[in-house]
Enzyme design. Structure first.
Site, PDB file in Angstrom:
ATOM      1  CG  HIS A 306      -6.975  -8.119   3.071  1.00  0.00           C
ATOM      2  ND1 HIS A 306      -6.573  -8.428   1.800  1.00  0.00           N
ATOM      3  CD2 HIS A 306      -7.058  -9.281   3.745  1.00  0.00           C
ATOM      4  CE1 HIS A 306      -6.441  -9.742   1.692  1.00  0.00           C
ATOM      5  NE2 HIS A 306      -6.728 -10.284   2.872  1.00  0.00           N
ATOM      6  CG  ASP A 363      -7.173 -13.017  10.794  1.00  0.00           C
ATOM      7  OD1 ASP A 363      -6.351 -12.582   9.983  1.00  0.00           O
ATOM      8  OD2 ASP A 363      -7.429 -14.229  10.922  1.00  0.00           O
TER       9      ASP A 363
HETATM   10  C1  SDX Z   1      -4.758 -12.203   6.669  1.00  0.00           C
HETATM   11  O1  SDX Z   1      -3.235 -11.721   2.051  1.00  0.00           O
HETATM   12  C2  SDX Z   1      -4.228 -12.387   2.455  1.00  0.00           C
HETATM   13  O2  SDX Z   1      -5.062 -12.776   1.689  1.00  0.00           O
HETATM   14  C3  SDX Z   1      -4.216 -12.679   3.941  1.00  0.00           C
HETATM   15  C4  SDX Z   1      -5.468 -13.314   4.513  1.00  0.00           C
HETATM   16  C5  SDX Z   1      -5.665 -14.726   4.021  1.00  0.00           C
HETATM   17  O3  SDX Z   1      -6.807 -15.193   4.009  1.00  0.00           O
HETATM   18  O4  SDX Z   1      -4.627 -15.396   3.733  1.00  0.00           O
HETATM   19  O5  SDX Z   1      -6.598 -12.538   4.165  1.00  0.00           O
HETATM   20  C6  SDX Z   1      -5.391 -13.413   6.039  1.00  0.00           C
HETATM   21  O6  SDX Z   1      -3.577 -12.205   6.875  1.00  0.00           O
HETATM   22  C7  SDX Z   1      -5.618 -11.002   6.971  1.00  0.00           C
HETATM   23  C8  SDX Z   1      -4.804  -9.794   7.549  1.00  0.00           C
HETATM   24  C9  SDX Z   1      -4.574 -10.020   9.037  1.00  0.00           C
HETATM   25  N1  SDX Z   1      -3.656  -9.015   9.586  1.00  0.00           N
HETATM   26  C10 SDX Z   1      -4.076  -8.023  10.397  1.00  0.00           C
HETATM   27  O7  SDX Z   1      -5.254  -7.848  10.704  1.00  0.00           O
HETATM   28  C11 SDX Z   1      -2.948  -7.145  10.959  1.00  0.00           C
HETATM   29  C12 SDX Z   1      -3.360  -5.671  10.883  1.00  0.00           C
HETATM   30  N2  SDX Z   1      -3.404  -5.292   9.475  1.00  0.00           N
HETATM   31  C13 SDX Z   1      -2.231  -4.642   8.926  1.00  0.00           C
HETATM   32  O8  SDX Z   1      -1.007  -4.927   9.506  1.00  0.00           O
HETATM   33  C14 SDX Z   1      -2.262  -4.481   7.410  1.00  0.00           C
HETATM   34  O9  SDX Z   1      -3.487  -3.964   7.089  1.00  0.00           O
HETATM   35  C15 SDX Z   1      -1.954  -5.679   6.539  1.00  0.00           C
HETATM   36  C16 SDX Z   1      -0.688  -6.348   6.925  1.00  0.00           C
HETATM   37  C17 SDX Z   1      -3.077  -6.679   6.597  1.00  0.00           C
HETATM   38  C18 SDX Z   1      -1.842  -5.180   5.097  1.00  0.00           C
HETATM   39  O10 SDX Z   1      -0.750  -4.345   5.057  1.00  0.00           O
HETATM   40  P1  SDX Z   1      -0.278  -3.626   3.678  1.00  0.00           P
HETATM   41  O11 SDX Z   1      -1.124  -4.036   2.542  1.00  0.00           O
HETATM   42  O12 SDX Z   1       1.194  -3.808   3.575  1.00  0.00           O
HETATM   43  O13 SDX Z   1      -0.641  -2.118   3.946  1.00  0.00           O
HETATM   44  P2  SDX Z   1       0.300  -1.072   4.654  1.00  0.00           P
HETATM   45  O14 SDX Z   1       0.931  -1.681   5.868  1.00  0.00           O
HETATM   46  O15 SDX Z   1       1.202  -0.473   3.624  1.00  0.00           O
HETATM   47  O16 SDX Z   1      -0.773   0.019   5.153  1.00  0.00           O
HETATM   48  C19 SDX Z   1      -1.227   1.075   4.298  1.00  0.00           C
HETATM   49  C20 SDX Z   1      -1.576   2.215   5.246  1.00  0.00           C
HETATM   50  C21 SDX Z   1      -0.412   2.603   6.176  1.00  0.00           C
HETATM   51  O17 SDX Z   1      -0.588   3.961   6.551  1.00  0.00           O
HETATM   52  P3  SDX Z   1       0.229   5.125   5.704  1.00  0.00           P
HETATM   53  O18 SDX Z   1       1.702   4.756   5.767  1.00  0.00           O
HETATM   54  O19 SDX Z   1      -0.339   5.075   4.308  1.00  0.00           O
HETATM   55  O20 SDX Z   1      -0.106   6.407   6.475  1.00  0.00           O
HETATM   56  O21 SDX Z   1      -2.643   1.813   6.128  1.00  0.00           O
HETATM   57  C22 SDX Z   1      -2.145   1.791   7.473  1.00  0.00           C
HETATM   58  C23 SDX Z   1      -0.643   1.770   7.402  1.00  0.00           C
HETATM   59  O22 SDX Z   1      -0.065   2.350   8.582  1.00  0.00           O
HETATM   60  N3  SDX Z   1      -2.688   0.572   8.093  1.00  0.00           N
HETATM   61  C24 SDX Z   1      -3.144   0.487   9.346  1.00  0.00           C
HETATM   62  C25 SDX Z   1      -3.609  -0.828   9.489  1.00  0.00           C
HETATM   63  N4  SDX Z   1      -3.417  -1.503   8.340  1.00  0.00           N
HETATM   64  C26 SDX Z   1      -2.857  -0.631   7.483  1.00  0.00           C
HETATM   65  N5  SDX Z   1      -3.195   1.400  10.351  1.00  0.00           N
HETATM   66  C27 SDX Z   1      -3.723   0.958  11.524  1.00  0.00           C
HETATM   67  N6  SDX Z   1      -4.207  -0.288  11.747  1.00  0.00           N
HETATM   68  C28 SDX Z   1      -4.160  -1.216  10.750  1.00  0.00           C
HETATM   69  N7  SDX Z   1      -4.623  -2.431  10.957  1.00  0.00           N
END
Ligand code: SDX
Length: 427
Positions: A306, A363
Site C-alpha cells: 500500500h 482488497d
Molecule cells: C487500493 O491509496 C489508497 O488508499 C488505495 C486504497 C483505497 O482504499 O483507495 O487503499 C485501495 O488501491 C489498495 C491497493 C490495491 N492494489 C494492490 O493490491 C496491487 C498490488 N500492490 C502494489 O502494486 C503496490 O503495493 C501498490 C500499488 C498498492 C503501492 O505501490 P507503491 O506505493 O507505488 O509502491 P512501489 O510500487 O514503489 O513498491 C515499493 C517496493 C518495490 O520494490 P523495490 O523496487 O523497492 O525493490 O515494493 C515492491 C515494489 O516492487 N512491491 C511489491 C508489491 N507492492 C510493492 N512487490 C510484490 N508484490 C506487491 N504487491
C-alpha cells in the site's frame, strides 16, 4: 516545530510556511515557490506531495489507523450502518434519528432511473466489463439530470448528491443484470438501501427474492470499510475533474474509471484470479511468492502492499475476521480462503515483504466474501465503487465548497529544444 522551512537554491535562501494538521502531520506550504524562486518540485506519483487540506478522513500508515471525521473505522464498522456513515462523511457529523430518516426518504424519492437509460446499457455486449458500463452509465445520467451538473449552492449540491446516491446502486446492479441478460429493474423502496441493492442484483424474473440477513449485514459492513480513504488515486481523480467544474456525476464517472485499475480497486478481482491460479497450480504459494520477488517478473502479489499503510491495513484485519464469520454463517467452505491465509503467512515471514513493509490491504480478503455472497469476480470492483461513492462525493463537495482552483500540475520538460521544420523530401 519551526513555523518556516528554508530552501537554499544557488546561494539564495527562500522561506516557506510550515503547516501542521490536527493530527500533527507537517507540510511545507509551497504555494509561492515558483513565484519567488522560479523553480518547481518534481514528485512522480505524488508520493511526497499533499494536494489539499481535508477534514474528512485521517490515515496513519505507520500505525495502521483509519478514521472518518474522527471516528475509528473499527467502531464505525461495528456500530454504524452504511447510510449513517455516508451522512457522516459528506456532512461531517453522525445524523440524529430525524436527520437519518429524512436522508433515507430523500434518497428513496430519487431512486428511479429514467427508463431511457436502459437503451444506454443495452448498447453494451453482455461481455462488457461492469466497471466500463458503470462509468458510462454514470456519465449518461447527466443527460437525464442536466440541473445536477454545475451546481454551486449547497441546496443544489444536496439535490445532486442525493440523486447519485439513489441511482448509483441501480446502475451497479444493472451491470450485473446486463451480463446475465436479465430484465433491468428499479429499486424496491420498501427495502433498505443495501437490501434493495442486493435484490436488484439477484432477483430472478417471476421469483420472490429475500436477501439473507447475514449477507445484508456483511455487505453493509464492507461498504462502510470501503467508503473513503483520503487522497487515493480515484478520489484524487474525482477532485481534479471536479475542480474544472465538470459537475458531480462527471467527476464520479472519472473516479469509477480510475478505481478500475488492478493497482487500485481492480486489485480485489486480481486477488481472486491470483488465488484461483495458485489453487489450479496445486496450492503451492512459494512459487507465487518467488514470482512476486523476481524483479524480472511483472507479477505482483495482488492485495499486498500500500502507498500509505506500512503496517496492517486496519480494513484488511476487519475483513479477514468477517470472511471467517460470513463463510461460516452461509455454510460456505471455500478452499481459497485457506490458500489466502497461507499466502499471507508465507509473505509476512519473508524478508522481501517484511523489508518493504508489504502487508495485506483492503482488497486481499474482500473478494472471498463477495464470492461467498454469490457475486461474480468481475463485479468485485463495482462493489468497491458502491462503497467508495460517499467518499468521492464528500471529497468533491469539500473541494467545491473550499472553492479550490482548477488542478493543473506543472512538469519538467526534457524533450527537444527549438528546431526548424524539415520538408518531407528532406527527412
Ligand atoms: C487500493 O491509496 C489508497 O488508499 C488505495 C486504497 C483505497 O482504499 O483507495 O487503499 C485501495 O488501491 C489498495 C491497493 C490495491 N492494489 C494492490 O493490491 C496491487 C498490488 N500492490 C502494489 O502494486 C503496490 O503495493 C501498490 C500499488 C498498492 C503501492 O505501490 P507503491 O506505493 O507505488 O509502491 P512501489 O510500487 O514503489 O513498491 C515499493 C517496493 C518495490 O520494490 P523495490 O523496487 O523497492 O525493490 O515494493 C515492491 C515494489 O516492487 N512491491 C511489491 C508489491 N507492492 C510493492 N512487490 C510484490 N508484490 C506487491 N504487491
Amino acid at each position: 516545530m519551526s513555523k518556516v522551512a528554508t530552501l537554499e537554491i544557488d546561494g539564495k535562501k527562500y522561506e516557506f510556511p510550515v503547516i501542521v494538521g490536527s493530527e500533527n502531520e507537517v507540510a511545507i506550504d509551497i504555494k509561492n515557490l515558483r513565484g519567488e524562486s522560479g523553480v518547481i518540485t518534481l514528485d512522480p506519483g505524488f508520493k511526497n506531495t499533499g494536494s489539499c487540506e481535508s477534514a474528512i478522513t485521517f490515515l496513519d500508515g505507520e500505525l495502521g489507523i483509519l478514521r472518518y471525521r474522527g471516528y475509528s473505522i473499527e467502531e464505525l464498522a461495528e456500530k454504524a450502518e452504511f447510510l449513517e456513515v455516508v451522512f457522516l462523511l459528506i456532512f461531517g457529523e453522525l445524523p440524529n434519528k430525524e436527520e437519518l430518516g429524512k436522508f433515507k426518504e430523500d434518497i428513496k424519492a430519487q431512486s428511479e432511473v429514467n427508463l431511457d437509460m436502459k437503451k444506454v446499457i443495452k448498447g453494451f455486449p453482455p461481455t462488457a466489463h461492469p466497471m466500463g458500463m458503470l462509468s458510462s452509465l454514470t456519465s449518461a445520467l447527466i443527460a437525464f439530470n442536466p440541473k445536477s451538473v454545475n451546481v454551486d449552492s449547497e441546496e443544489d449540491m444536496y439535490k445532486a448528491i442525493v440523486k447519485i446516491l439513489a441511482k448509483f446502486p441501480t446502475l451497479a446492479a444493472w451491470t450485473l443484470r446486463r451480463r446475465n441478460d436479465l430484465p433491468l429493474e428499479n429499486s424496491d423502496n420498501s427495502l433498505g438501501y443495501v437490501e434493495s441493492f442486493l435484490k436488484m442484483m439477484f432477483q430472478k424474473p417471476g421469483e420472490e427474492y429475500k436477501a439473507n440477513k447475514n449477507v445484508v449485514d456483511a455487505l453493509d459492513k464492507l461498504l462502510i470499510l470501503h467508503a473513503d480513504h483520503e487522497q487515493n488515486c480515484s478520489t484524487s481523480t474525482v477532485r481534479i475533474v471536479g475542480s474544472s467544474q465538470a459537475g458531480l456525476f462527471a467527476s464520479i464517472s472519472a473516479g469509477v474509471s480510475a478505481l478500475w485499475g488492478p493497482l487500485h480497486g481492480g486489485a480485489n478481482q486480481a486477488v481472486i484470479e491470483m488465488l484461483e491460479a495458485i489453487k489450479a497450480d496445486g496450492g503451492d504459494t512459494s512459487k507465487f511468492i518467488a514470482k512476486a520477488k523476481d524483479k524480472d517478473d511483472p507479477f505482483r502479489l495482488m492485495g499486498f502492499g500500500h502507498r500509505v499503510y506500512k503496517n496492517f491495513d486496519p480494513r484488511a484485519k476487519i475483513i479477514k475476521k468477517a470472511a471467517d464469520e460470513v463463510l461460516a454463517e452461509l455454510g460456505v467452505d471455500d478452499p481459497i480462503l485457506e490458500i489466502a491465509k497461507g499466502l499471507e503467512k508465507a509473505a509476512l515471514e519473508d524478508e522481501y515483504f517484511v523489508e518493504r513493509k508489504l502487508y495485506p490491504n483492503v482488497d486481499f480478503y474482500s473478494g472471498i466474501i463477495y464470492r461467498a455472497m454469490g457475486i461474480p469476480t468481475e463485479m468485485f470492483t463495482v462493489m468497491f465503487a458502491v462503497g467508495r461513492l460517499p467518499g468521492w462525493i464528500a471529497q468533491w463537495r469539500e473541494m467545491r465548497l473550499a472553492k479550490e482552483p482548477i488542478g493543473r500540475p506543472r512538469q519538467v520538460y526534457i524533450g527537444e529544444s527549438l528546431r526548424g521544420f524539415k520538408e518531407l523530401d528532406k527527412r
